[in-house]
Enzyme design. Structure first.
Site, PDB file in Angstrom:
ATOM      1  N   GLU A 137      46.775  47.201  41.863  1.00  0.00           N
ATOM      2  CA  GLU A 137      45.657  47.578  42.792  1.00  0.00           C
ATOM      3  C   GLU A 137      46.162  48.036  44.248  1.00  0.00           C
ATOM      4  OE1 GLU A 137      45.617  44.901  40.981  1.00  0.00           O
ATOM      5  OE2 GLU A 137      43.422  45.096  39.855  1.00  0.00           O
ATOM      6  N   GLU A 166      43.181  40.175  35.235  1.00  0.00           N
ATOM      7  CA  GLU A 166      42.256  39.144  35.719  1.00  0.00           C
ATOM      8  C   GLU A 166      41.317  38.343  34.748  1.00  0.00           C
ATOM      9  OE1 GLU A 166      40.985  42.020  39.081  1.00  0.00           O
ATOM     10  OE2 GLU A 166      41.171  40.089  40.457  1.00  0.00           O
TER      11      GLU A 166
END
Ligand code: NAD
Length: 683
Positions: free
Chosen positions: A125, A105
């Site tokens: 995740e 990210e």
């Protein structure tokens, strides 16, 4: 400081340095934010490079800070990313290695990305029941397109940079990792003056990827997910957030992503998965054994007994290129064992999981022998002969005679006293239990049994070896059944008592399978063989006549209903078919037995079935902890999750009881004490 700043030829180079994987802990985020501010404020700097030390750019969140306030302390990852978005100078990620989760990210928030070969990229995740919460679901599809992204984000799949070399994710690629910095620096000089700065957030999802997202893409993707992971909400939520990247503007999409992230964070499933993640890490720490204990080297293994377990155990080592000898005194058993190994490997070849060459190489590493002198130089020997103390005694006495000094002597016993086995040798410090589960080449769980005198380096060596052969190991102390089977004893007992009170095998199995177990107790016993548990009950009753069991299992076996192998057990089976068909005969037998006992029949609720079965496990687990047989409650959960098909989304029997609250557990146990066979509920 867990990130450094260098100034060079008008470039600011920020290097993340937080071993082992440059996790984005609080100190690291703070350092990056400060260096960014300094670089931006410095008039001599025209571009900023962000990179990592060692083999990682960044592996994402710092697991050392998991569950602590530091995870969300400012600057949070979203705040750091906002700072990057607002930066007036170009930021270029030089992606030198592992780039996952928050690390990816962060790279996506850079204006440009230059990568080297074989970099692992993922947003994993979802494996913790979450989704990327710092813009990953909004930025990645803008560069990669929806199809690849949906797959990566909803499964956590790892992609290699080489697979994405032509995508818009990378502005440049450098095959030689040694040259990555220089290539990135050259690139940075070239684009330093380019304005406006190209921000991923300013793109539209379909802008760089020519493929248009088809109108039914999400419907199809959701339907496909439903087939495989309906117990977990996170993969579906990942699709919801990805859909927002198409239908909402960037800022709204980010807000949607964050709102979903917060919801998932509170979900039972994510709590369970995060518990398991931490539990797996905790399980490898052995109480009283220093993490730096020097290890014994294991370059060769011998297995005694070529039966069901011995053959499977041997495969674990051959599969990781460790040569194995198998010793069996019966020539026919040895031949059969070796044949079974070859046929297992061959069937992996037939399924395309192994090449013929790998199959030959593995089979070539396994040698059958018929005498103890031949195995004298093995570094580790694992005994898997009949479950009989006299047979074990004869094996361990011979091993004591022939094995070289420092060899590790292991037993695969399921129920026998390992301390007694160790005493058959003059080197009890070298004796350990390695309790594999059947089929040993497949089941992930390994109970490492620590006897009274097992040496620290023997434990440490076996723990590392377990990882090498891809097992999840949990250390247990010596008691009948260790952790898993000791708990299973209570569970199967309760299951049979439920039958006496009015349930059918099918009802119990269905309820616990709906709860999430891979297989209910009666289908499981039919698979494992009812005769095996019958023999164990007889042995236990011989030494402890006060034990209370239902007679139903014995009555079943007296009729030859051993399970799938005899085509009749708790259920009926047809030849070559594992489908369990309810048996009227068995139900009649159960009712007749209940009548003989005078047990009143009643309708038992699903809730009571679940509670009696799961709490029988948790209650025994608590005793196991109390007795020091397991070091921590989470170890018990790992045993049940990896070895007994306990549903992952429930986090394990101890986690279940923790969430219910032990006060509530105790009040339920007290109720059970007043019910049928209440005396078996000791707290
Ligand atoms: P098995 O009967 O399939 O195999 C035992 C093998 O040992 C036979 O091939 C036999 O010829 C050989 N053997 C017997 N005495 C020997 C001796 N003195 N020297 C050399 N070889 C000898 O048994 P199994 O199911 O593989 O069980 C072996 C051990 O593993 C037992 O201690 C059992 O409790 C344990 N175990 C079994 C399971 C399971 O599900 N079967 C699971 C975990 C642990």
């Amino acid at each position: 400081m867990s990130a450094s700043l260098e100034l060079q030829n008008k470039l600011a180079i920020i290097t993340i340095n937080n071993p082992p994987v440059n996790g984005l802990g609080h100190a690291t985020r703070t350092a990056i934010a400060e260096h960014l501010r300094a670089a931006e404020a410095n008039p001599d700097i025209s571009a900023i490079i962000l990179t990592g030390t060692g083999k990682a750019f960044s592996g994402g969140a710092d697991i050392k800070e998991f569950g602590t306030d530091k995870t969300y302390a400012q600057p949070s990852l979203p705040a750091l990313i906002e700072q990057m978005d607002a930066c007036t100078k170009p930021i270029i990620a030089a992606i030198n290695g592992v780039c996952m989760g928050g690390g990816l990210e962060l790279a996506l928030a850079c204006h440009y990305r230059v990568a080297t070969t074989a970099v692992q990229l993922a947003l994993p995740e979802v494996k913790l029941g979450l989704l990327p919460g710092a813009g990953g679901t909004q930025r990645l599809p803008r560069l990669l397109g929806m199809e690849i992204c949906a797959n990566m984000i909803s499964t956590g799949q790892v992609m290699l940079s080489d697979q994405l070399v032509k995508s818009a994710l990378f502005s440049a690629f450098e095959i030689d990792p040694q040259k990555l910095r220089q290539t990135t620096a050259n690139f940075a000089q070239d684009i330093a003056a380019v304005r406006p700065l190209p921000r991923v957030r300013d793109l539209l999802v379909e802008q760089l990827v020519e493929q248009k997202v088809s109108t039914d893409f999400f419907t199809t993707a959701r339907a496909a997910l439903k087939k495989k992971s309906s117990r977990f909400p996170a993969p579906f939520s990942c699709l919801d957030a990805l859909e927002a990247s198409l239908t909402q503007d960037f800022d709204t999409g980010v807000k949607t992503e964050r709102a979903i992230f917060q919801q998932l964070l509170q979900s039972e499933e994510s709590k369970a998965l995060r518990h398991i993640f931490m539990a797996e890490r905790a399980a490898s720490k052995i109480e009283g054994v220093d993490a730096n204990t020097p290890l014994r080297s294991i370059n060769s293994v011998a297995v005694i007994g070529a039966g069901t377990m011995g053959a499977g155990i041997a495969m674990n080592f051959a599969s990781v290129s460790i040569p194995v000898q198998i010793l069996d005194l019966q020539a026919a058993s040895l031949a059969k064992g070796l044949e079974r190994i070859r046929s297992n490997y061959q069937s992996a070849v037939n399924k395309g999981k192994l090449t013929q060459e790998q199959c030959e190489q593995r089979c070539g590493l396994i040698a059958g022998v018929d005498n103890y002198a031949a195995i004298a130089n093995a570094d580790l020997v694992i005994e898997a002969v009949f479950e009989d103390m006299q047979v074990k005694q004869s094996v361990f006495e011979q091993l004591d005679q022939v094995m070289k000094a420092d060899a590790i002597l292991a037993s695969n016993t399921s129920t026998l006293d390992l301390n007694q086995i160790a005493r058959f040798t003059k080197r009890p410090q070298d004796v350990i239990g390695l309790h594999f589960f059947s089929p040993a080449n497949i089941m992930e769980l390994l109970e490492i049994v620590r006897a009274e005198q097992t040496a620290a380096d023997v434990l440490a060596t076996c723990s590392v070896l377990a990882k090498k052969i891809k097992k999840t190991a949990v250390v247990a102390g010596v008691c009948d059944g260790f952790i898993g089977n000791r708990m299973l004893e209570q569970y199967t007992k309760q299951a049979a008592f439920l039958l006496e009170e009015g349930c059918t095998p099918q009802q119990v199995d269905q309820v616990i399978e709906t709860f999430g177990f891979a297989m209910g107790p009666f289908r499981m016993n039919d698979l494992a063989g009812n005769d095996i548990s019958w023999a164990i009950r007889k042995r236990r009753l011989a030494t402890n006549p006060n034990l209370v069991y239902s007679k139903l299992g014995d009555l079943l076996c007296e009729q030859g209903r051993f399970g799938q192998k005899t085509h009749v057990g708790w259920y009926d089976y047809q030849a070559n078919d594992r489908t369990a068909h309810p048996s009227d005969l068995v139900v009649q037998m159960i009712r007749a037995h209940a009548q003989t006992l005078g047990v009143a029949q009643r309708q038992i609720s699903d809730e009571e079935i679940v509670q009696r079965l799961v709490l029988s496990l948790a209650n025994e687990g608590r005793k196991i902890l109390r007795d020091g047989i397991a070091a921590r409650s989470s170890d018990i959960d790992i045993v049940y999750l990896k070895g007994y098909g306990f549903p992952l989304h429930r986090g394990g029997p101890m986690f279940y009881a923790d969430n219910l609250g032990w006060d509530k557990v105790d009040s339920l146990l007290q109720q059970f004490q007043h019910g049928h066979q209440g005396g078996t509920w000791t707290i």
